[in-house]
Design a protein around this motif. Structure first.
Motif, PDB file in Angstrom:
ATOM      1  N   THR A 315       0.701  -1.185   0.052  1.00  0.00           N
ATOM      2  CA  THR A 315       0.114   0.038   0.107  1.00  0.00           C
ATOM      3  C   THR A 315       1.040   1.322   0.160  1.00  0.00           C
ATOM      4  N   LEU A 317       0.178   3.869   2.116  1.00  0.00           N
ATOM      5  CA  LEU A 317       0.001   4.675   3.246  1.00  0.00           C
ATOM      6  C   LEU A 317       1.544   4.226   4.116  1.00  0.00           C
ATOM      7  N   CYS A 335       0.745  10.565   9.112  1.00  0.00           N
ATOM      8  CA  CYS A 335       0.427   9.862   7.975  1.00  0.00           C
ATOM      9  C   CYS A 335       0.952  10.437   6.424  1.00  0.00           C
ATOM     10  N   ASP A 337       1.612   9.627   2.189  1.00  0.00           N
ATOM     11  CA  ASP A 337       0.933   8.910   1.146  1.00  0.00           C
ATOM     12  C   ASP A 337       2.290   8.918   0.067  1.00  0.00           C
ATOM     13  N   SER A 339       4.047   8.000  -3.332  1.00  0.00           N
ATOM     14  CA  SER A 339       3.441   8.254  -4.695  1.00  0.00           C
ATOM     15  C   SER A 339       4.767   8.364  -5.764  1.00  0.00           C
ATOM     16  N   VAL A 346      -0.972  13.278   4.671  1.00  0.00           N
ATOM     17  CA  VAL A 346      -2.334  13.073   4.747  1.00  0.00           C
ATOM     18  C   VAL A 346      -2.909  13.846   6.187  1.00  0.00           C
ATOM     19  N   PRO A 349      -6.565  11.180   7.623  1.00  0.00           N
ATOM     20  CA  PRO A 349      -6.730   9.960   7.047  1.00  0.00           C
ATOM     21  C   PRO A 349      -7.827   8.909   7.499  1.00  0.00           C
ATOM     22  N   SER A 350      -8.699   9.716   7.655  1.00  0.00           N
ATOM     23  CA  SER A 350     -10.115   8.851   8.132  1.00  0.00           C
ATOM     24  C   SER A 350     -10.541   8.306   6.906  1.00  0.00           C
ATOM     25  N   LEU A 352      -9.063   6.938   4.242  1.00  0.00           N
ATOM     26  CA  LEU A 352      -8.256   5.851   3.976  1.00  0.00           C
ATOM     27  C   LEU A 352      -8.738   4.505   4.133  1.00  0.00           C
ATOM     28  N   PHE A 353      -9.219   4.296   5.365  1.00  0.00           N
ATOM     29  CA  PHE A 353      -9.605   3.108   5.969  1.00  0.00           C
ATOM     30  C   PHE A 353     -11.074   2.684   5.814  1.00  0.00           C
ATOM     31  N   SER A 355     -14.346   2.034   3.033  1.00  0.00           N
ATOM     32  CA  SER A 355     -14.690   1.631   1.708  1.00  0.00           C
ATOM     33  C   SER A 355     -15.832   2.529   1.357  1.00  0.00           C
ATOM     34  N   ALA A 439      -7.083  -1.148   3.546  1.00  0.00           N
ATOM     35  CA  ALA A 439      -6.180  -0.199   3.281  1.00  0.00           C
ATOM     36  C   ALA A 439      -5.004  -0.378   4.141  1.00  0.00           C
TER      37      ALA A 439
END
Length: 537
Positions: A315, A317, A335, A337, A339, A346, A349-350, A352-353, A355, A439
């Motif tokens: 991932t 994260l 947190c 990210d 790339s 981040v 980050p709420s 991110l976890f 769906s 995630a």
């Protein structure tokens, strides 16, 4: 002349002895005892012998105390001049306690390829860019002030020439000259990045990829400790980054690169230089197979701050945690990210976890929730994070049912399955269970027990849980729902994210969270009824 003393030191606990052992007698670790050679100068007394005085075992005598090293009352020592250096990352500053303290040594450890060098190179670019901008702004302000002041001087001189009777000294001209001198801006201090793992061209390529190319950023590639110390003393940077402690070698001590002797010498020399020049140093550290920092345990004791850079290679994260911090809290987490363009922080980050299933589809219409999912809230430092637990229950064709988990403790699942059968009347002992988080989140805190049990029961009975309902609580072997720490922080974060119902253990103190219906339950059976119906039956 110096005598060489041979000792055998454990790299884990620091135990030392006169002979080599396969297992450390202090900590019990195997293969951690290494040879350590230390040159000790022999002391000669006034009578010429080299032995200590009778009744004394130490050979070091008291010396002359300089004025700089003299003891002072603690009330006379001020900290007003200490200004933290912002890293350009709010999350990094949060972990450090507000920024980098001048003269401190920060150790950043993490697994290979996790992004340690990228994070520090981008931090170096941010600090160099900020220093360059301050220098440009100060220079522009100085130029404007000088131009205005010169005009005032000319007018004053002209008036003085036409006033022959006035013999008073032209003080305005003197004041103006001093103000011109004071407004002259000093050039910004550079940022020094010393790499012992990559060449200058390789670091330049990575800096161009993450947009960290700045004229105020100095690069050097060396593995010699004396050269690295000379570069720091020569440039006197605003920040020095050494990558890494295991690749720098001192020619004055024995041992291979990355060994206990070399790592201890490198850390000690960098700490002495940082304190003497008041230059902060960011030091990269490698980790072993079990995740601990490579090198002697004393390395973590010597530095001021120890940070662990963690993350799953599958991932993007990344989490930065402070394990030790002399200038701030140790329960903060940052947190990030990862790339292709570098590392981005981040701030929230709420999402991110969680769906997006069960909210809206491509046409904007609401879709029904899916069975086998439940949301809980964990604490990571001072930050409350939502974790979505997903479970799948199938009939087993194996003699021993399978338990596959990701982000959840396997032993905890076995215990919760037994409690769910005994006190929740849901039999999953003969089923294959698959439990995972979203995630790469971790649901290993005891406060996640209620959400895990709710997800398993939802999957077994094919009864979905509302997307606006969350469950927080620890479950005991007796089927009781036990309180969890700092529940109010979790509930306020749940209300902020749009949750309307929270099933929690009994509260010691009533909490009023606007927009959130808090349901208190005592047993597991009551909790399952509340999750599915919204009220305790």
């Amino acid at each position: 002349m110096a005598k060489t003393s041979v000792q055998y030191v454990c790299s884990e606990c620091g135990w030392s002895g006169p002979k080599w052992l396969g297992r450390c007698p202090e900590c019990g670790q195997w293969g951690t005892v290494e040879e350590f050679r230390e040159a000790r100068p022999t002391a000669t007394t006034a009578t010429g012998n080299r032995t200590a005085a009778p009744g004394r075992t130490a050979r070091t005598t008291a010396g002359v105390v300089s004025a700089q090293a003299a003891a002072r009352p603690i009330t006379d020592i001020t900290t007003d001049t200490v200004t933290r250096i912002p890293t350009g990352f709010g999350e990094f500053d949060r972990v450090l306690g507000g920024g980098i303290v001048p003269g401190s040594v920060v150790l950043i450890a993490g697994e290979p390829g996790i992004g340690k060098s990228t994070l520090l190179l981008e931090t170096a670019g941010n600090i160099a860019r900020a220093a360059q901008q301050r220098g440009t702004a100060g220079k522009a302000a100085s130029t404007g002030a000088s131009t205005t002041t010169r005009g005032h001087v000319t007018t004053r001189d002209h008036a003085t020439d036409h006033t022959a009777a006035d013999n008073t000294p032209n003080t305005a001209t003197n004041v103006t000259a001093s103000s011109i001198t004071n407004t002259t801006s000093t050039p910004p201090r550079p940022v020094l990045y010393i790499s012992g793992e990559e060449s200058l061209a390789q670091v330049r390529l990575r800096a161009a990829r993450i947009n960290a190319v700045e004229p105020n950023l100095l690069l050097a590639s060396t593995t010699d400790l004396a050269t690295a110390l000379g570069l720091i003393e020569q440039t006197k940077p605003a920040l020095a980054i050494v990558d890494s402690a295991q690749t720098i070698v001192s020619q004055d001590v024995d041992g291979i690169s990355g060994g206990s002797t070399q790592v201890r010498e490198v850390a000690s020399a960098l700490i002495d230089t940082a304190k003497r020049l008041d230059v902060p140093v960011l030091l990269v550290g490698h980790v072993t197979k079990d995740g601990s920092i490579a090198g002697p345990r004393t390395l973590e004791h010597l530095v001021d701050v120890v940070c662990q850079f963690e993350g799953d290679s599958q991932t993007a994260l990344r989490m930065l945690r402070a394990v030790k911090n002399r200038f701030g809290p140790t329960d903060e987490v940052g947190c990030f990210d990862m790339s292709g363009e570098g590392i981005e922080e981040v701030n929230d980050p709420s999402g991110l976890f969680l769906s997006s299933t069960g909210v809206t589809d491509a046409n904007g219409t609401a879709t029904p929730p899916v069975e086998g999912t439940c949301v809980t809230f964990t604490l990571d430092g001072h930050r409350s994070l939502p974790i979505e637990v997903q479970s799948l229950v199938t009939s087993s064709v194996l003699p021993t049912p399978r338990r596959a988990v990701n982000g959840v403790d396997t032993n905890r699942i076995a215990m919760l399955t037994a409690v769910l059968y005994r006190h929740g009347k849901v039999n999953l002992l003969a089923n294959d269970l698959y439990v995972s988080t979203i995630a790469g989140g971790l649901a290993k805190e005891p406060a996640c027990d209620l959400a895990i049990v709710a997800a398993l029961a939802s999957a077994a009975k094919s009864r979905p849980i509302a997307r606006t309902t969350c469950a927080i609580g620890e479950i005991s072997l007796t089927g009781q729902v036990r309180p969890v720490p700092r529940l109010e922080y979790r509930l306020r974060e749940a209300a902020r994210l749009g949750f309307t119902t929270a099933v929690v253990p009994p509260l010691r103190k009533k909490v009023n969270v606007p927009g959130l219906h808090v349901i208190e339950v005592n047993t597991l059976k009551d909790a399952l009824d509340a999750i599915w119906s919204g009220t305790v039956k």
